[in-house]
Enzyme design. Structure first.
Site, PDB file in Angstrom:
ATOM      1  CB  SER A 181      -0.859  -0.130   1.109  1.00 51.50           C
ATOM      2  OG  SER A 181      -0.244  -0.376   2.515  1.00 51.50           O
ATOM      3  CG  HIS A 209      -3.855  -1.038  -2.116  1.00 49.70           C
ATOM      4  ND1 HIS A 209      -4.518   0.190  -2.159  1.00 49.70           N
ATOM      5  CD2 HIS A 209      -3.474  -1.132  -0.988  1.00 49.70           C
ATOM      6  CE1 HIS A 209      -4.237   0.900  -0.864  1.00 49.70           C
ATOM      7  NE2 HIS A 209      -3.702  -0.056  -0.247  1.00 49.70           N
ATOM      8  CE  LYS A 237      -7.336   0.885   0.846  1.00 50.72           C
ATOM      9  NZ  LYS A 237      -6.831  -0.010   1.881  1.00 50.72           N
TER      10      LYS A 237
HETATM   11  C1  LIG Z   1      -6.606  -0.216   3.450  1.00 52.88           C
HETATM   12  C2  LIG Z   1      -6.127  -1.558   3.489  1.00 52.88           C
HETATM   13  C3  LIG Z   1      -6.719  -2.279   4.451  1.00 52.88           C
HETATM   14  C4  LIG Z   1      -7.845  -1.814   5.362  1.00 52.88           C
HETATM   15  O1  LIG Z   1      -8.990  -1.590   4.670  1.00 52.88           O
HETATM   16  P1  LIG Z   1     -10.182  -0.657   5.289  1.00 52.88           P
HETATM   17  O2  LIG Z   1     -11.429  -1.268   4.411  1.00 52.88           O
HETATM   18  O3  LIG Z   1      -9.943   0.663   4.661  1.00 52.88           O
HETATM   19  O4  LIG Z   1     -10.094  -1.004   6.852  1.00 52.88           O
HETATM   20  C5  LIG Z   1      -6.249  -3.664   4.765  1.00 52.88           C
HETATM   21  N1  LIG Z   1      -5.305  -4.335   3.732  1.00 52.88           N
HETATM   22  C6  LIG Z   1      -4.772  -3.327   2.878  1.00 52.88           C
HETATM   23  C7  LIG Z   1      -3.353  -4.001   2.171  1.00 52.88           C
HETATM   24  C8  LIG Z   1      -5.004  -2.025   2.836  1.00 52.88           C
HETATM   25  O5  LIG Z   1      -4.439  -1.265   2.156  1.00 52.88           O
END
Ligand SMILES: *Cc1c(COP(=O)(O)O)cnc(C)c1O
Length: 386
Positions: A181, A209, A237
């Site tokens: 990330s 991602h 996302k």
């Molecule tokens: C953003 C993210 C999460 C968390 O997800 P949310 O729905 O924002 O809590 C988990 N794993 C990765 C790799 C992320 O980038």
């Protein structure tokens, strides 16, 4: 009233963070017309949202969210009285999308990783975790009863060394983000799968991602034919909504329903959110043009930064880290861009290792080539200006 002892104590801690350049703030945005936003009262071009496909403000998602539903809140946790047919229907669609037999919804990706990893990795088991995995993966492994061994980032040789050395009496789990990330690079999933097969380990892949973004949008494990045993997908996302799911065999779903505490002891996702996510799944599935544009913009940004002499890798993801080094410098660059009407976030420890503070630049499908050009010239100006 004199300040309480707690207040004094916390102010001291905040001063220490501030002195180290690590104090964080929370800018307030309104962002209904991406890629532009109003940030603390100023119009800015945003380069730090994870709304990769530009769907978060999509009229069809807004319509789905606003459409009348018979109920709003789910009124209870899933196991008590919170499950509706819409939860099952969405889970079945998400599972099919990532080509797994079953899926279970969680309220966030953070809750999904903490709940699933702590439930799956028992006292006899061992986990092998990439050094740059997301904080929610790290926290899930901290809560798990089994031991965790951290391997060097995206390094199958180091992983193999650890797999040889630490053979538990129970199961072995290889746990990785698909796309990292803060670095925007890819896990070597094909090699991880090969090692999983050779050492009888399970492969757990967090596709936060990658889902909706890379290849056909169904996750890196599918693109690379790497057969993940457990897949985590997030819905906040590329999907532009909120929530997450864990997918795998039917028994995984049932086991997590019994054992994942962040699922069991948490109110079920609300009904309008399910409707919007269902619509988002259609949009994500059909977004191949948005994915192609996103890839072009990310390539353009990377190539432009390299031309300016920055140490940027040509990875196939929209996460573009611009290395800076010290936290104060990252924040100075963030401010310099802000003065030029662009908003990208400086990323500092503990989000990234000490000495690797950076600007994390993220184009989305809502951007145009001219926006990336504007970012590139602002970065050039900011570096030339004292
Ligand atoms: C953003 C993210 C999460 C968390 O997800 P949310 O729905 O924002 O809590 C988990 N794993 C990765 C790799 C992320 O980038």
């Amino acid at each position: 009233m004199s300040p309480s002892r707690l207040d004094t104590d916390l102010r001291d801690r905040l001063h220490a963070l501030d002195r180290a350049g690590l104090l964080r703030d929370t800018p307030t945005l309104s962002h209904p017309e991406p890629p532009f936003a109003n940030r603390n009262g100023r119009r800015v071009l945003v380069f730090c949202s994870n709304d990769y496909l530009g769907l978060a403000a999509h009229p069809e998602l807004r319509a789905a969210l606003a459409a009348p539903t018979a109920e709003l809140g789910a009124t209870a946790s899933r196991l008590i009285a919170g499950t509706r047919p819409a939860h099952h229907a969405l889970e079945a669609r998400l599972a099919a999308f990532v080509e797994q037999p079953a899926a279970l919804l969680f309220s966030t990706g953070y809750a999904a990783n903490v709940g699933a990893l702590s439930a799956l990795i028992g006292a006899e088991d061992v986990a092998f975790s990439d050094r740059l995995n997301h904080a929610s993966v790290i926290d899930g492994l901290r809560l798990a009863r089994g031991a965790t061994h951290v391997y060097a980032h995206a390094d199958p040789d180091d992983l193999e060394r650890l797999l040889r050395r630490h053979r538990g009496t129970g199961a072995a789990w290889i746990v990785t983000d698909a796309v990292f990330s803060m670095d925007g690079d890819l896990a070597p999933l094909t090699e991880l799968r090969r090692l999983a097969d050779r050492y009888g380990a399970y492969l757990y892949v967090d596709e936060a991602h990658a889902l909706g973004v890379l290849g056909a949008g169904r996750g890196l494990a599918i693109d690379e034919d790497a057969r993940a045993d457990v897949v985590v997908g997030t819905l906040g996302k590329a999907f532009g909504v909120a929530g997450a799911f864990v997918a795998g065999p039917r028994s995984l779903r049932t086991y997590l329903e019994n054992r994942a505490r962040s699922y069991v002891f948490s109110t079920a996702p609300p009904l309008p959110l399910l409707a919007a996510t269902d619509r988002a799944l259609d949009l994500v599935r059909d977004a191949s043009q948005r994915r192609a544009r996103l890839r072009r913009l990310a390539d353009q940004l990377r190539a432009g930064l390299r031309q300016q002499g920055h140490d940027v890798r040509m990875d196939p993801t929209p996460i573009v880290p611009l290395p800076v080094g010290a936290p104060e410098q990252a924040m100075a660059l963030e401010r310099a861009l802000l003065e030029r009407g662009l908003y990208a976030r400086g990323i500092r420890p503990p989000t990234v290792p000490p000495g690797t503070s950076r600007l994390r630049l993220v184009p989305t499908a809502a951007h145009r080539s001219a926006h990336v050009e504007a970012l590139l010239s602002a970065i050039r100006d900011a570096h030339e200006a004292p």
